[in-house]
Design an enzyme around this catalytic site. Structure first.
Site, PDB file in Angstrom:
ATOM      1  N   LYS A  93     -34.903 -48.687 -42.521  1.00  0.00           N
ATOM      2  CA  LYS A  93     -33.643 -48.247 -43.121  1.00  0.00           C
ATOM      3  C   LYS A  93     -32.621 -47.945 -42.024  1.00  0.00           C
ATOM      4  O   LYS A  93     -31.499 -48.410 -42.056  1.00  0.00           O
ATOM      5  CB  LYS A  93     -33.907 -47.012 -43.986  1.00  0.00           C
ATOM      6  CG  LYS A  93     -32.683 -46.494 -44.682  1.00  0.00           C
ATOM      7  CD  LYS A  93     -33.039 -45.369 -45.627  1.00  0.00           C
ATOM      8  CE  LYS A  93     -31.777 -44.703 -46.128  1.00  0.00           C
ATOM      9  NZ  LYS A  93     -32.048 -43.576 -47.010  1.00  0.00           N
ATOM     10  N   GLU A 131     -41.041 -46.451 -33.370  1.00  0.00           N
ATOM     11  CA  GLU A 131     -42.222 -47.304 -33.550  1.00  0.00           C
ATOM     12  C   GLU A 131     -41.802 -48.725 -33.927  1.00  0.00           C
ATOM     13  O   GLU A 131     -42.269 -49.716 -33.348  1.00  0.00           O
ATOM     14  CB  GLU A 131     -43.129 -46.751 -34.669  1.00  0.00           C
ATOM     15  CG  GLU A 131     -43.806 -45.441 -34.351  1.00  0.00           C
ATOM     16  CD  GLU A 131     -42.986 -44.230 -34.771  1.00  0.00           C
ATOM     17  OE1 GLU A 131     -41.737 -44.329 -34.844  1.00  0.00           O
ATOM     18  OE2 GLU A 131     -43.596 -43.171 -35.005  1.00  0.00           O
ATOM     19  N   GLY A 168     -36.266 -43.635 -48.006  1.00  0.00           N
ATOM     20  CA  GLY A 168     -37.270 -44.530 -47.423  1.00  0.00           C
ATOM     21  C   GLY A 168     -38.525 -44.631 -48.268  1.00  0.00           C
ATOM     22  O   GLY A 168     -39.031 -45.724 -48.555  1.00  0.00           O
ATOM     23  N   ARG A 169     -39.031 -43.498 -48.717  1.00  0.00           N
ATOM     24  CA  ARG A 169     -40.301 -43.521 -49.458  1.00  0.00           C
ATOM     25  C   ARG A 169     -40.127 -43.972 -50.912  1.00  0.00           C
ATOM     26  O   ARG A 169     -41.098 -44.078 -51.650  1.00  0.00           O
ATOM     27  CB  ARG A 169     -40.998 -42.163 -49.373  1.00  0.00           C
ATOM     28  CG  ARG A 169     -40.153 -40.971 -49.748  1.00  0.00           C
ATOM     29  CD  ARG A 169     -40.811 -39.656 -49.308  1.00  0.00           C
ATOM     30  NE  ARG A 169     -39.944 -38.504 -49.494  1.00  0.00           N
ATOM     31  CZ  ARG A 169     -39.030 -38.104 -48.627  1.00  0.00           C
ATOM     32  NH1 ARG A 169     -38.851 -38.770 -47.512  1.00  0.00           N
ATOM     33  NH2 ARG A 169     -38.294 -37.035 -48.865  1.00  0.00           N
ATOM     34  N   GLU A 229     -44.184 -35.741 -47.987  1.00  0.00           N
ATOM     35  CA  GLU A 229     -42.903 -35.792 -47.277  1.00  0.00           C
ATOM     36  C   GLU A 229     -41.781 -35.294 -48.192  1.00  0.00           C
ATOM     37  O   GLU A 229     -40.775 -34.773 -47.729  1.00  0.00           O
ATOM     38  CB  GLU A 229     -42.613 -37.222 -46.777  1.00  0.00           C
ATOM     39  CG  GLU A 229     -41.561 -37.250 -45.676  1.00  0.00           C
ATOM     40  CD  GLU A 229     -41.379 -38.632 -45.036  1.00  0.00           C
ATOM     41  OE1 GLU A 229     -40.799 -39.503 -45.685  1.00  0.00           O
ATOM     42  OE2 GLU A 229     -41.814 -38.821 -43.879  1.00  0.00           O
ATOM     43  N   HIS A 237     -70.264 -41.054 -52.299  1.00  0.00           N
ATOM     44  CA  HIS A 237     -71.325 -40.989 -51.290  1.00  0.00           C
ATOM     45  C   HIS A 237     -70.822 -40.371 -49.995  1.00  0.00           C
ATOM     46  O   HIS A 237     -71.449 -40.522 -48.944  1.00  0.00           O
ATOM     47  CB  HIS A 237     -71.889 -42.388 -51.057  1.00  0.00           C
ATOM     48  CG  HIS A 237     -72.482 -42.955 -52.306  1.00  0.00           C
ATOM     49  ND1 HIS A 237     -73.787 -42.735 -52.680  1.00  0.00           N
ATOM     50  CD2 HIS A 237     -71.922 -43.670 -53.314  1.00  0.00           C
ATOM     51  CE1 HIS A 237     -74.021 -43.323 -53.846  1.00  0.00           C
ATOM     52  NE2 HIS A 237     -72.895 -43.883 -54.252  1.00  0.00           N
ATOM     53  N   LYS A 253     -40.363 -35.882 -33.174  1.00  0.00           N
ATOM     54  CA  LYS A 253     -39.693 -37.074 -32.623  1.00  0.00           C
ATOM     55  C   LYS A 253     -38.896 -36.685 -31.388  1.00  0.00           C
ATOM     56  O   LYS A 253     -38.921 -37.364 -30.365  1.00  0.00           O
ATOM     57  CB  LYS A 253     -38.721 -37.658 -33.655  1.00  0.00           C
ATOM     58  CG  LYS A 253     -39.334 -38.446 -34.770  1.00  0.00           C
ATOM     59  CD  LYS A 253     -38.224 -39.123 -35.576  1.00  0.00           C
ATOM     60  CE  LYS A 253     -38.728 -39.639 -36.895  1.00  0.00           C
ATOM     61  NZ  LYS A 253     -37.661 -40.073 -37.792  1.00  0.00           N
TER      62      LYS A 253
HETATM   63  O1  F6P Z   1     -41.140 -40.334 -41.028  1.00  0.00           O
HETATM   64  C1  F6P Z   1     -39.790 -40.192 -41.249  1.00  0.00           C
HETATM   65  C2  F6P Z   1     -39.148 -41.405 -41.827  1.00  0.00           C
HETATM   66  O2  F6P Z   1     -37.785 -41.212 -41.789  1.00  0.00           O
HETATM   67  C3  F6P Z   1     -39.604 -41.735 -43.257  1.00  0.00           C
HETATM   68  O3  F6P Z   1     -38.974 -40.969 -44.218  1.00  0.00           O
HETATM   69  C4  F6P Z   1     -39.276 -43.176 -43.344  1.00  0.00           C
HETATM   70  O4  F6P Z   1     -39.889 -43.808 -44.418  1.00  0.00           O
HETATM   71  C5  F6P Z   1     -39.794 -43.642 -41.991  1.00  0.00           C
HETATM   72  O5  F6P Z   1     -39.466 -42.589 -41.098  1.00  0.00           O
HETATM   73  C6  F6P Z   1     -39.241 -44.945 -41.505  1.00  0.00           C
HETATM   74  O6  F6P Z   1     -37.850 -44.910 -41.379  1.00  0.00           O
HETATM   75  P1  F6P Z   1     -37.011 -46.232 -41.207  1.00  0.00           P
HETATM   76  O7  F6P Z   1     -37.157 -47.049 -42.440  1.00  0.00           O
HETATM   77  O8  F6P Z   1     -35.598 -45.776 -41.006  1.00  0.00           O
HETATM   78  O9  F6P Z   1     -37.528 -46.956 -40.002  1.00  0.00           O
END
Ligand code: F6P
Length: 544
Positions: free
Chosen positions: A204, A210, A265-266, A351, A382, A510
């Protein structure tokens, strides 16, 4: 004390719990033959049974009173009306607009045409990839799609594709790279051919460390393995709400699929973040997924609270967490295809509602959110069910299962379902001392040995669960189930008066990682943190 825990509805529930806690679930079933009819609901192909919860009709009435006291009906209208329910970020939360007929208004403008435009873009791109019309740089058709994203830009699509495997194309394999740990990317790339691999960079913000690190390394791999700079446009596309960053990364904006800041995002798998899903299962099935969610939206918006699935699940959760003392919630799908559902729901629930400040910035004095976890049945039986049956913590659970298997073979599904029914029944009933005694006596056990073994074989029971049965796991049903959980979380946020659409809690880690990163690079001895962090960092530097 907060207004909530001081309120009449909250106090009434507390008093009611004190009275009801003296009644074992077994007794509640014995006293009322119609318990299942009273405490279960059918929505299309989805049946929810909450009769194995420590409730009676009065509990439900009191929970509904709490919901009304907190203004739930108006909050639902506010969300659908596009009001800025995400108050700390001054945004609307209009994920329902991604799957509904509309109109949906944001600041007086109908956003449905924008949603349709991106869906059309996804539709033609998906068809071009699946048909082989769009080819890689060497003229071969795409065989592999790698989605690079994390959190909401990963969990939803990867869970849905696993859940709907029988609907996926056999020509295209979808891979997910989320972790910044190089192992994730390297192990994925090992089997791939750059000529036939399409990378979808899903973020987003397009600034997530990452994702951007993985995206850059994937681009280097592509160039190092035969791709040329000019081929990048064909092999790298972006899904984002940040056009500027997408361009900076070097992706042509015509290869960008847009979504908007009013999609959390979620809550984004219904947007262009769902592109890998559409490529995997085809656009028709993706529309079915949206349709299932839209049906649940309609139900949520227009059904009285007393018959409203997300509302009931949410209030049962509130009852468990805030009044019965549940510390964690297990999601137990008796369906291997849903093996990633607990991970996906972790983000949706934890979250969204893991907050200590309420909407007005005051500290809360009640539990919000829940630790959610789970594994598919029967594997979990199990591993950790021992604690569910005989441990001394209160754990609530959702058991989910399809009536029809996606992959029927022999009597597997009947055996699976026998286990499903047996588990909720035994959690509820338990095993009394006299039942155990009778069994051991009938086995001819000597009285000494019997007395020693007896306490270990007693199950107190009285352990609550919801059962969620659906006809079969198809795109529409999955869409409805996921929307149901999204709305459940929203309802709980209203009861707790927290904003479920922000996630400030992930920021601190972060920031600190950024500052530590610079210190990991040099040779200098680190002294500026606490002795534990200094010791760990210096040990790492010596050994890396
Ligand atoms: O972990 C925080 C967060 O902002 C989530 O809410 C989101 O889904 C994820 O990082 C990834 O964010 P982006 O889509 O901006 O890379």
């Amino acid at each position: 004390m907060s207004t909530l825990t001081h309120s009449p509805a909250w106090n009434a529930l507390h008093d009611h719990r004190t009275i009801l806690s003296g009644h074992h679930l077994r007794d509640l079933f014995e006293q009322d033959e119609d318990r299942f009819d009273k405490f279960s609901l059918l929505f299309n192909d989805i049946l929810i049974d909450y009769s194995k919860q420590p409730i009676n009709s009065e509990s439900m009435t009191l929970l509904m009173t709490l919901a009304r006291q907190q203004g739930l009906e108006e909050w639902i209208r506010k969300m659908f009306r596009g009001e800025r329910v995400n108050n700390t970020e001054n945004r609307a939360a209009l994920h329902v607009a991604l799957r509904g007929e509309g109109p949906f208004h944001l600041d007086g403008v109908d956003i449905t045409p924008s949603v349709k435009r991106v869906l059309m873009q996804m539709d033609s791109y998906t068809q071009a990839i699946r048909s082989g019309e769009l080819k890689g740089y060497s003229g071969s058709r795409f065989t592999d799609v790698v989605n690079i994203g994390i959190g909401g830009s990963d969990l939803g699509p990867s869970m849905v594709i696993d859940a709907l495997k029988p609907y996926t194309s056999s020509h295209i394999v979808t891979h997910f790279v989320s972790n910044i740990d190089g192992t994730n990317l390297i192990e994925t790339l090992k089997s791939l051919n750059p000529e036939t691999t399409l990378f979808i960079i899903s973020s987003k913000t397009f600034t997530t460390q990452e994702t951007m690190t993985n995206a850059r390394s994937a681009r280097e791999w592509f160039i190092a393995h035969g791709g040329r700079e000019k081929d990048i446009a064909k092999h790298f596309i972006a899904v984002s709400s940040n056009r500027e960053e997408v361009e900076k990364f070097g992706i042509d904006p015509s290869n960008m699929f847009e979504f908007w800041d009013w999609v959390g995002g979620r809550y984004s798998l219904w947007s262009a973040i769902g592109l890998p899903i559409a490529i995997a299962i085809g656009m028709e099935n993706f529309y079915q997924l949206l349709d299932g969610a839209s049906r649940m939206d309609h139900h949520f918006k227009s059904t009285p609270l007393e018959k409203n699935l997300p509302v009931i699940l949410a209030l049962i959760g509130i009852w468990q967490i805030n009044f019965c003392g549940a510390t964690t919630h297990a999601v137990l799908p008796y369906d291997q295809s849903l093996h990633r559902l607990p991970a996906y729901l972790q983000q949706i629930e934890m979250e969204s509602n893991g907050k200590t400040a309420d909407r007005d910035g005051r500290s809360v004095d009640y539990s919000t959110g829940v630790v959610l976890w789970g594994e598919p049945g029967t594997n979990g039986q199990h591993a950790f069910y021992q604690l569910l049956h005989q441990g001394n913590q209160i754990i609530s659970s959702d058991f989910l299962a399809p009536c029809q298997s996606q992959n029927p073979i022999g009597n597997h599904h009947t055996l699976l379902m026998a286990n499903f029914f047996a588990q909720t029944e035994s959690l509820m009933k338990g095993r009394t001392e006299s039942e155990v005694r009778d069994e051991l006596v009938s086995q001819g056990m000597s009285s000494d040995a019997l007395e020693k073994l007896l306490p270990h074989k007693i199950f107190s029971g009285n352990r609550a669960s919801n059962s969620i049965l659906f006809k079969r796991l198809d795109p529409q049903t999955l869409g409805s189930l996921l929307a149901m959980y999204e709305h459940k979380v929203f309802v709980q946020s209203v009861i707790w008066n927290v904003n479920p659409f922000d996630q400030w809690g992930v920021e601190l880690g972060k920031k600190l990682a950024g500052s530590i990163l610079s210190e990991l690079k040099g040779d200098s001895h680190v002294t500026r943190y606490d002795s534990s962090s200094n010791g760990l960092i210096n040990h790492f530097k010596k050994n890396c």
